[in-house]
Design an enzyme around this catalytic site. Structure first.
Site, short mmCIF file in Angstrom:
data_model
loop_
_atom_site.label_atom_id
_atom_site.label_comp_id
_atom_site.label_asym_id
_atom_site.label_seq_id
_atom_site.Cartn_x
_atom_site.Cartn_y
_atom_site.Cartn_z
N LYS A 211 7.61 -0.16 14.30
CA LYS A 211 6.52 -0.94 13.74
C LYS A 211 7.14 -2.01 12.87
CE LYS A 211 2.38 -0.06 10.98
NZ LYS A 211 1.99 0.57 9.71
N SER B 219 0.86 -1.18 0.00
CA SER B 219 0.00 0.00 0.00
C SER B 219 0.90 1.23 0.00
CB SER B 219 -0.92 -0.01 1.22
OG SER B 219 -0.17 -0.02 2.42
N GLU C 67 -2.97 5.53 12.35
CA GLU C 67 -2.13 5.86 11.19
C GLU C 67 -2.98 5.99 9.94
OE1 GLU C 67 1.37 3.34 10.81
OE2 GLU C 67 1.22 3.41 8.62
N HIS D 217 -3.01 -6.04 2.47
CA HIS D 217 -2.13 -7.10 2.97
C HIS D 217 -2.82 -8.46 3.06
CE1 HIS D 217 0.56 -3.90 5.10
NE2 HIS D 217 0.65 -3.85 3.79
N LYS E 146 10.06 5.47 6.98
CA LYS E 146 10.43 4.31 6.16
C LYS E 146 11.55 4.75 5.23
CE LYS E 146 5.81 2.11 5.84
NZ LYS E 146 4.55 2.10 5.06
N ASP F 35 -3.75 1.06 11.65
CA ASP F 35 -3.31 1.72 10.42
C ASP F 35 -4.44 1.52 9.43
OD1 ASP F 35 -2.25 2.73 8.13
OD2 ASP F 35 -0.52 1.37 8.03
N HIS G 9 8.90 -1.05 9.24
CA HIS G 9 9.16 -2.03 8.19
C HIS G 9 8.23 -1.76 7.00
CE1 HIS G 9 5.68 -4.86 9.74
NE2 HIS G 9 5.29 -3.61 9.61
N ARG G 10 8.30 -2.62 5.98
CA ARG G 10 7.34 -2.66 4.89
C ARG G 10 6.66 -4.02 4.93
NH1 ARG G 10 7.59 1.97 1.63
NH2 ARG G 10 5.43 1.28 1.38
N ASP H 208 1.75 8.26 7.23
CA ASP H 208 2.62 7.36 6.46
C ASP H 208 2.57 7.79 4.99
OD1 ASP H 208 3.80 5.24 5.11
OD2 ASP H 208 2.36 3.72 5.73
N GLU I 128 2.08 -9.54 6.80
CA GLU I 128 2.97 -9.15 7.91
C GLU I 128 2.85 -10.09 9.11
OE1 GLU I 128 2.30 -5.00 8.77
OE2 GLU I 128 3.19 -4.36 6.87
N GLN J 219 -6.54 -1.79 7.41
CA GLN J 219 -5.39 -2.62 7.02
C GLN J 219 -4.71 -3.31 8.20
OE1 GLN J 219 -2.37 -1.31 3.87
NE2 GLN J 219 -1.14 -1.10 5.71
N GLU J 220 -4.53 -2.57 9.30
CA GLU J 220 -3.79 -3.16 10.41
C GLU J 220 -4.41 -2.81 11.75
OE1 GLU J 220 0.35 -1.86 10.02
OE2 GLU J 220 0.15 -2.03 7.85
P1 PGA Z 1 3.21 -1.30 2.96
O1 PGA Z 1 2.26 -1.03 4.19
O2 PGA Z 1 4.56 -1.64 3.44
O3 PGA Z 1 2.50 -2.42 2.28
O4 PGA Z 1 3.18 -0.03 2.15
C1 PGA Z 1 2.67 -0.77 5.47
C2 PGA Z 1 1.97 0.44 5.97
O5 PGA Z 1 1.02 0.94 5.33
O6 PGA Z 1 2.35 0.95 7.02
ZN ZN Z 2 0.79 2.63 6.84
#
Ligand code: PGA
Ligand code: ZN
Length: 401
Positions: A368, A39, A267, A140, A317, A226, A345-346, A292, A190, A148-149
């Site tokens: 993270k 993403s 996030e 993911h 990142k 997130d 991380h990614r 992000d 992840e 997403q998270e």
């Molecule tokens: P990505 O997602 O590494 O797939 O971009 C992680 C995030 O959105 O924090």
């Molecule tokens: Zn993110």
């Protein structure tokens, strides 16, 4: 000085090909591997296809060989110069960041200091809390949650080892909780649990798991999310599996979730260009609001966010911006303006543990990097080693609790 530099193609945790850079000086060598997002923010440094490896290697090695390994700024400015674009569309952010980080690791090896100490000096004295992904969906794990998270932060842990241990307990209890409710789950990119459940159900399951860990260990664990809202945004509305929200409704929904689940961390609650919406939410809640995709570790975008009051936390990142020097500039600007930073991380990762060191060097509030899976554990175990080596460092003080 840098005597030689090579690239090779290796694999990441999704089984995708990615690039590794190795640099040499005397009998020393060091390497770094590029992670990859699913993403990704639109304004991130470009990922150049690995098939360009020979061409890029020729360019980069010609430019960097002969430069002192200790002159990180010179190395990074040279990478920018030979690329000639803002977003590394020429040599690729993936090729740039691996050269940049490999040189820093080589310098640390030669100096005899671990990377966190080489980069952080006397400021590297606290450890971040691990921000662990426990239930995931979105890009993911399609078919799972819309958010997403779903993240956890073991704020009550007194040291890093205990903090990571608490996160693993929550992760395990979530699986048990799902089994007990007859919900089938598997792991997303992840290592977070993915299941065909609503976002509300995910919150309830995590709450039960967190309560269980508190009862057993006395450790307080808080929740975060997130949203990766750019992925939900269709140009007019935020599209969830069960609803479509306007910007105002999305802001109200985020504030409601923050209240209801006592969120410590949110996030990307809005899409990557909604600086106003971010600012509105940041005013409305009393927790970390982290950017992000909106900031992409880029000082221009962070500066705009600071001016508008969008967020109070910046996700860092390195591969979003392409060099260690620019990553450091993003950290510095954020901190000077009172923003917390979270080193991340990614979703596509490898055994490369560099971000563990960066999180300590930059005095990040959180790191993270998931909870389970070899490529996540590589960073978490490295932090446990760093904790050992630093001889009882304190945990960072989280100002939001
Ligand atoms: P990505 O997602 O590494 O797939 O971009 C992680 C995030 O959105 O924090
Ligand atoms: Zn993110």
């Amino acid at each position: 000085v840098i005597e030689d530099l090579i690239y090779r193609i290796v694999f990441d945790s999704r089984g995708n090909r990615t690039v590794e850079c190795e640099v040499f000086s005397d009998e020393f060598s060091a390497r770094a591997i590029a992670p990859a997002g699913a993403s990704t923010g639109t304004e991130e440094a470009i990922v150049k296809d690995v098939s360009f490896i020979d061409e890029v290697q020729e360019k980069v090695s010609r430019a960097l060989v002969g430069i002192s390994v200790f002159d990180q700024v010179e190395v990074d400015e040279t990478l920018r110069e030979i690329d000639g674009t803002e977003n590394f569309s020429n040599i690729g952010g993936n090729f740039a960041i691996t050269a940049s980080l490999a040189v820093a690791k080589l310098a640390s090896a030669i100096s005899g200091f671990p990377l966190y100490a080489y980069l952080g000096g006397i400021f590297a004295k606290e450890l971040p809390y691990p921000l662990g992904n426990v239930i995931g969906g979105g890009a993911h794990a399609k078919g799972s949650t819309s958010i997403q998270e779903f993240l956890v932060i073991p704020v009550g842990a007194k040291d890093f080892f205990t903090a990571q241990y608490a996160n693993t307990m929550v992760h395990k209890k979530i699986k048990e909780e799902m089994n007990a409710r007859g919900i089938f789950s598997a792991k997303g990119d992840e290592g977070a649990w993915a299941a065909q459940i609503s976002d509300e159900m995910a919150f309830e399951i995590i709450k039960a798991a967190i309560d269980g860990v508190r009862d057993e260990t006395g450790i307080e664990v808080r929740m975060g999310i997130d949203v990766a809202a750019t992925e939900l945004w269709d140009g007019e509305r935020y599209v969830y599996s069960d609803k479509k929200l306007t910007t105002e409704e999305q802001i109200a929904y985020m504030a409601e979730l923050s209240d209801k689940y006592d969120l410590l961390y949110i996030e990307d609650p809005l899409h990557e260009n909604d600086f106003e919406g971010f600012a509105e939410l940041t005013k409305a809640v009393n927790c970390m609001v982290c950017g992000d995709d909106i900031f992409v570790t880029n000082i221009k975008r962070i500066q705009k966010g600071i001016e508008m009051g969008s967020a109070n936390t910046v996700l860092i990142k390195p591969n979003q911006i392409g060099t260690l020097t620019d990553t450091f500039r993003a950290v510095k600007l954020s901190k000077e303006n009172g923003y917390d930073i979270v080193v991340s991380h990614r979703s596509g990762e490898t055994e490369d543990e560099t971000i563990a060191h960066l999180s300590v060097a930059f005095n990040a509030t959180l790191i993270k990097t998931g909870v389970v899976g070899g490529e996540r554990i590589a960073k978490l175990n490295e932090l446990i080693r760093i904790e050992d080596e630093m001889n009882k460092p304190s945990m960072v003080k989280i100002k939001w609790i």
